[in-house]
Scaffold this active site. Sequence first.
Site, mmCIF file in Angstrom:
data_model
loop_
_atom_site.group_PDB
_atom_site.id
_atom_site.type_symbol
_atom_site.label_atom_id
_atom_site.label_comp_id
_atom_site.label_asym_id
_atom_site.label_seq_id
_atom_site.Cartn_x
_atom_site.Cartn_y
_atom_site.Cartn_z
ATOM 1 N N SER A 146 9.628 -37.872 -35.825
ATOM 2 C CA SER A 146 8.923 -38.663 -34.804
ATOM 3 C C SER A 146 7.425 -38.506 -34.992
ATOM 4 O O SER A 146 6.963 -37.448 -35.438
ATOM 5 C CB SER A 146 9.297 -38.170 -33.408
ATOM 6 O OG SER A 146 8.472 -38.787 -32.431
ATOM 7 N N TYR A 159 10.466 -31.496 -27.398
ATOM 8 C CA TYR A 159 10.765 -32.571 -28.365
ATOM 9 C C TYR A 159 9.729 -32.575 -29.492
ATOM 10 O O TYR A 159 10.091 -32.586 -30.671
ATOM 11 C CB TYR A 159 10.760 -33.904 -27.614
ATOM 12 C CG TYR A 159 11.072 -35.110 -28.455
ATOM 13 C CD1 TYR A 159 12.389 -35.403 -28.826
ATOM 14 C CD2 TYR A 159 10.074 -35.980 -28.868
ATOM 15 C CE1 TYR A 159 12.680 -36.522 -29.592
ATOM 16 C CE2 TYR A 159 10.358 -37.100 -29.637
ATOM 17 C CZ TYR A 159 11.663 -37.371 -29.997
ATOM 18 O OH TYR A 159 11.957 -38.475 -30.754
#
Length: 263
Positions: A146, A159
């Site tokens: 990501s 995350y």
Amino acid sequence: MELAGLKGSVALVTGAAQGIGAGIAAALHAAGAQVAMADIAGDKAAAFAGTLGDNGNGGDAFPLALDITDPGAVADAVARIEARLGAIDKLVNVAGIQRLAPLVEQTLADFDATVAVNLRGTFIVTQAVGRRMAQRKRGAIVTVASNAARVPRVRQGAYCASKAAVSHLMRVFALELAPAGIRVNTVAPGSTETEMIRRMVAEMGYGPELIGGSLEKFRVGIPLGKNATVADVATAVLFLLSDQAGHITMHELVVDGGGALGA
Ligand SMILES: NC(=O)c1ccc[n+]([C@@H]2O[C@H](COP(=O)([O-])OP(=O)(O)OC[C@H]3O[C@@H](n4cnc5c(N)ncnc54)[C@H](O)[C@@H]3O)[C@@H](O)[C@H]2O)c1
């Protein structure tokens, strides 16, 4: 130009029941690969695989229920896939979760779950498949990380950290597997039109600032002015799996419309 090396190959895609994983599995299937579609939501993976039909090159996609955090289940799944489809040439790690909370409030259970899937689970699958690829001296691996690994994001601490860790883990896999000719790369999407981003937008209460940016929320916008589509991400993954990317390894290809400002 057609991408070479995909037709007739055997691919494993994790997190393939929906979103980015489903899009990548469908693109590989359309390119003539035999695709194993693994997801903790096995029924959903099976339903999606059923929509793909026969690609005339080894037949239907092969869906299977798999929790990537379970090493025994991963070993069994990899053995089953190879018995049915042949040696896995392409591995795409897509399964991932996001639990939003400010770090000072994040529960340990949510922190642990995030690391267990995004980092540890991806390690387990890559080790199980990478070991076999190394023996055969053949294979290519792409992990979907990501752009949140490159810039901090509020309420995404676990995350962000899990994605930064998995991205670097992949560079070490790339280094260690290079002598066997195996390439390992990462694709780092920004906001992409899937369930995950819809859930995040709802929980964060984001409106136009998702794309426009917000100083109050410490969020830069997306310079290209739009979210990614699943196809944008799948195209980058297929390129890195293909023979055209034959000299590319240890790379992270950011597909975020400039959302991480090139960081
Ligand atoms: N959507 C975005 O904006 C975006 C941006 C950057 C990165 N990503 C990453 O892309 C990947 C796919 O995201 P998405 O948006 O398609 O998400 P999604 O939530 O739509 O799909 C994720 C899939 O992973 C599966 N999964 C979750 N835990 C699993 C486990 N333990 N074992 C096997 N499968 C499991 C889920 O069942 C689901 O099908 C994730 O790794 C995510 O972090 C997404």
